[in-house]
Design a protein around this motif. Structure first.
Motif, PDB file in Angstrom:
ATOM      1  N   TRP A   1      27.487 -10.817 -10.527  1.00 51.02           N
ATOM      2  CA  TRP A   1      27.026 -10.820 -12.134  1.00 51.02           C
ATOM      3  C   TRP A   1      26.133 -12.250 -12.318  1.00 51.02           C
ATOM      4  N   LYS A   2      25.238 -12.012 -12.921  1.00 50.27           N
ATOM      5  CA  LYS A   2      24.292 -13.242 -13.573  1.00 50.27           C
ATOM      6  C   LYS A   2      24.315 -13.408 -14.952  1.00 50.27           C
ATOM      7  N   GLN A   3      23.929 -14.860 -15.123  1.00 53.01           N
ATOM      8  CA  GLN A   3      24.074 -15.257 -16.696  1.00 53.01           C
ATOM      9  C   GLN A   3      22.568 -14.438 -17.426  1.00 53.01           C
ATOM     10  N   PRO A   4      22.696 -14.102 -18.577  1.00 48.04           N
ATOM     11  CA  PRO A   4      21.289 -13.495 -18.922  1.00 48.04           C
ATOM     12  C   PRO A   4      20.301 -14.564 -18.935  1.00 48.04           C
ATOM     13  N   GLU A   5      18.956 -14.066 -18.630  1.00 50.83           N
ATOM     14  CA  GLU A   5      17.916 -14.848 -18.267  1.00 50.83           C
ATOM     15  C   GLU A   5      17.340 -15.115 -19.573  1.00 50.83           C
ATOM     16  N   SER A   6      16.656 -16.485 -19.577  1.00 51.28           N
ATOM     17  CA  SER A   6      16.179 -17.170 -20.850  1.00 51.28           C
ATOM     18  C   SER A   6      14.709 -16.557 -20.798  1.00 51.28           C
ATOM     19  N   ILE A   7      14.094 -16.241 -21.553  1.00 51.12           N
ATOM     20  CA  ILE A   7      12.544 -15.557 -21.739  1.00 51.12           C
ATOM     21  C   ILE A   7      11.802 -16.330 -22.944  1.00 51.12           C
ATOM     22  N   PRO A   8      10.696 -17.127 -22.476  1.00 51.67           N
ATOM     23  CA  PRO A   8      10.030 -17.565 -23.727  1.00 51.67           C
ATOM     24  C   PRO A   8       9.381 -16.606 -24.520  1.00 51.67           C
TER      25      PRO A   8
ATOM     26  N   ARG B   1      20.393 -13.886 -34.309  1.00 48.89           N
ATOM     27  CA  ARG B   1      20.227 -12.370 -33.997  1.00 48.89           C
ATOM     28  C   ARG B   1      18.502 -12.333 -34.016  1.00 48.89           C
ATOM     29  N   GLY B   2      18.064 -11.638 -32.964  1.00 50.80           N
ATOM     30  CA  GLY B   2      16.412 -11.408 -33.191  1.00 50.80           C
ATOM     31  C   GLY B   2      16.028  -9.962 -32.603  1.00 50.80           C
ATOM     32  N   ILE B   3      15.006  -9.556 -32.803  1.00 49.11           N
ATOM     33  CA  ILE B   3      14.246  -8.212 -32.635  1.00 49.11           C
ATOM     34  C   ILE B   3      12.867  -8.480 -31.628  1.00 49.11           C
ATOM     35  N   TYR B   4      12.912  -8.474 -30.508  1.00 44.71           N
ATOM     36  CA  TYR B   4      11.908  -8.596 -29.597  1.00 44.71           C
ATOM     37  C   TYR B   4      11.184  -7.331 -29.388  1.00 44.71           C
ATOM     38  N   GLN B   5       9.759  -7.610 -29.167  1.00 47.75           N
ATOM     39  CA  GLN B   5       8.991  -6.703 -28.562  1.00 47.75           C
ATOM     40  C   GLN B   5       8.024  -7.386 -28.068  1.00 47.75           C
ATOM     41  N   ILE B   6       6.784  -6.784 -27.184  1.00 48.37           N
ATOM     42  CA  ILE B   6       5.904  -7.038 -26.135  1.00 48.37           C
ATOM     43  C   ILE B   6       4.814  -6.800 -26.785  1.00 48.37           C
TER      44      ILE B   6
ATOM     45  N   PHE C   1       6.120 -11.762 -24.932  1.00 47.82           N
ATOM     46  CA  PHE C   1       7.454 -11.492 -25.784  1.00 47.82           C
ATOM     47  C   PHE C   1       7.045 -12.181 -27.220  1.00 47.82           C
ATOM     48  N   GLU C   2       7.483 -11.312 -28.203  1.00 52.20           N
ATOM     49  CA  GLU C   2       7.492 -11.783 -29.686  1.00 52.20           C
ATOM     50  C   GLU C   2       8.728 -11.502 -30.189  1.00 52.20           C
ATOM     51  N   VAL C   3       9.265 -12.433 -31.165  1.00 53.81           N
ATOM     52  CA  VAL C   3      10.625 -12.096 -31.833  1.00 53.81           C
ATOM     53  C   VAL C   3      10.643 -12.546 -33.065  1.00 53.81           C
ATOM     54  N   ALA C   4      11.339 -11.736 -33.909  1.00 57.04           N
ATOM     55  CA  ALA C   4      11.433 -11.939 -35.219  1.00 57.04           C
ATOM     56  C   ALA C   4      13.024 -11.936 -35.586  1.00 57.04           C
ATOM     57  N   THR C   5      13.293 -12.777 -36.624  1.00 55.17           N
ATOM     58  CA  THR C   5      14.640 -12.686 -37.046  1.00 55.17           C
ATOM     59  C   THR C   5      15.254 -11.332 -37.619  1.00 55.17           C
ATOM     60  N   THR C   6      16.542 -11.115 -37.335  1.00 57.91           N
ATOM     61  CA  THR C   6      17.049  -9.868 -38.124  1.00 57.91           C
ATOM     62  C   THR C   6      17.446 -10.170 -39.701  1.00 57.91           C
ATOM     63  N   GLY C   7      17.173 -11.355 -40.336  1.00 57.97           N
ATOM     64  CA  GLY C   7      17.468 -11.503 -41.644  1.00 57.97           C
ATOM     65  C   GLY C   7      18.557 -12.411 -41.631  1.00 57.97           C
ATOM     66  N   ASN C   8      19.656 -11.920 -42.464  1.00 59.44           N
ATOM     67  CA  ASN C   8      20.768 -12.703 -42.915  1.00 59.44           C
ATOM     68  C   ASN C   8      21.702 -13.150 -41.353  1.00 59.44           C
ATOM     69  N   GLN C   9      21.539 -14.435 -41.069  1.00 56.60           N
ATOM     70  CA  GLN C   9      22.345 -15.063 -39.932  1.00 56.60           C
ATOM     71  C   GLN C   9      23.642 -15.405 -40.221  1.00 56.60           C
ATOM     72  N   GLY C  10      24.468 -15.121 -41.391  1.00 53.98           N
ATOM     73  CA  GLY C  10      25.552 -15.549 -41.567  1.00 53.98           C
ATOM     74  C   GLY C  10      26.689 -14.964 -40.442  1.00 53.98           C
TER      75      GLY C  10
END
Length: 412
Positions: A328-335, A353-358, A364-373
């Motif tokens: 098992w490996k820790q999830p990789e961090s991607i810029p 929480r985010g939504i990424y796309q290429i 890689f680009e990422v946007a917020t999902t909105g409410n982070q509560g």
């Protein structure tokens, strides 16, 4: 004191190191039929009992020949056929060839296969549009995929749907696996009601147990659901005693904050030990870790996103080590480039929480999902990654670079 030296809060990296360092993998092993072994961790290296393929075979439909016959330019007589499972018996002598199908055994006397598209059959025999090919052309040799005694799966690997047919192709009927960790879990809170009931004023449905159970199963562990326990000291204490006697790990949801009805810390002081409590993580600050005799204790926050996040970030690595899953490996961090703003104050590592796309440039680009509560679970459901904002970082503007962690199979 710096902005990230929050009094009383342990940094997330320190907590992870402390949790994993204190875990010893389970060693109980037993033989398991292959068709029931999916998700189990291999207790010892699996070596191939055979060569794969066990004989040299054709890589395509065509004609098996001795390649020296090509240079003569004469038609070759079809002396027989070799099909998969029905090989040609005998030897192919000079001037002859064997009609052969993909996967069929190479006849004795042949050292090349010519694909049927390069052949023409006439009354005199078979002629070919090539006069020279390499030795062993279009032939898959013995052991081309796996040699006998090769290690095909290492100890500590968790069996996946890709591994099962591999072992089956080797004739492996049983595998030695480690027993799965047993995880007892329950929710606490007088406000929690079971699904299907009618909510009264001040009540909510208990969702955390469903999330915990799903994650526990995805971790490859056995789930022991002890239900919802009311905010009563003695009832909670007896539930803890039952859980620690039946499981390797006890996980609770709720009751680890500082409210008047949050008894779990007091109970752990009574019957167990608390290793740490309160982390510099957001969401999920009131996470507790400790032991009750030989059982490991993880106290998750009561808010749904906090509970799932701490299960994923903190409990998942611990369960991987406990189960012996050394691969098992820790999830990789991607810029990634932020395409929206992310609100953040220094002081805690923030998993948003985010939504990424290429994009078209392959970035890689990422946007917020909105409410982070921490109670807003819909934003967790639509996310496909965590945006991990460093402990001392502040607000992120559009166009800045952030680190993301794509969800692994545990969350899918």
């Amino acid at each position: 004191m710096g902005c990230c030296d929050t009094p009383g809060l342990m940094p997330i990296d320190s907590a992870l190191t402390k949790i994993v360092a204190g875990i010893s993998p389970l060693t109980d092993a037993f033989d398991m039929p292959l068709d029931e072994a999916i998700g189990y961790v291999i207790a010892e290296d699996v070596r191939s009992p055979i060569n794969v393929p066990p004989f040299a075979n054709s890589a395509m439909d065509g004609y098996a020949i001795h390649r020296d016959d090509l240079a003569l330019g004469k038609p070759l007589v079809i002396a027989g056929r070799s099909f998969a499972g029905v090989p040609f018996a005998g030897e192919c002598t000079p001037g002859n060839c064997i009609r052969i199908m993909t996967g069929a055994k190479i006849p004795l006397g042949c050292n090349a296969v010519i694909m049927q598209e390069l052949a023409e059959v006439t009354d005199q025999g078979v002629t070919f549009s090539v006069t020279k090919v390499a030795d062993q052309n279009n032939i898959r040799p013995i052991g081309d995929d796996v040699f006998q005694n090769d290690v095909v799966l290492k100890q500590g690997a968790r069996l996946t749907p890709r591994d099962i047919p591999l072992l089956a192709s080797l004739g492996v009927a049983t595998v030695k696996v480690l027993r799965r960790p047993k995880i007892a879990f329950f929710s606490t809170g007088d406000e929690l009601r079971p699904l299907g009931s009618t909510l009264k004023e001040g009540q909510i449905y208990d969702s955390n147990r469903y999330g915990i159970k799903a994650l526990v199963k995805n971790f490859g562990c056995e789930a022991l659901d002890l239900g919802v326990i009311p905010d009563d000291y003695e009832t909670l204490k007896q539930t803890f005693l039952k859980a620690k006697n039946e499981a390797d790990v006890v996980i609770t949801s709720g009751g680890v904050s500082v409210g008047e009805a949050d008894f779990i810390k007091d109970i752990l002081d009574d019957i167990g030990q608390i290793g740490f409590w309160k982390l510099a993580i957001k969401p999920g600050k009131p996470f507790a870790y400790g032991t009750i005799d030989d059982a490991i204790f993880c106290g998750l926050p009561g808010n749904p996103v906090s509970a799932m996040l701490t299960m994923y970030v903190l409990v998942q690595p611990m369960l991987a080590k406990l189960s012996g899953h050394s691969q098992w490996k820790q999830p990789e961090s991607i810029p990634a480039i932020a395409t929206s703003m992310f609100k953040k104050a220094p002081g805690r590592t923030d998993y948003q929480r985010g939504i990424y796309q290429i994009n078209e440039q392959g970035q890689f680009e990422v946007a917020t999902t909105g409410n982070q509560g921490s109670g807003a679970f819909r934003s967790m459901s639509v996310a496909n990654c965590f945006v991990v904002l460093e402990q001392d970082r502040g607000r992120v503007q559009t166009g800045e670079t952030v680190n993301i962690q794509l969800f692994n199979s545990t969350l899918y």
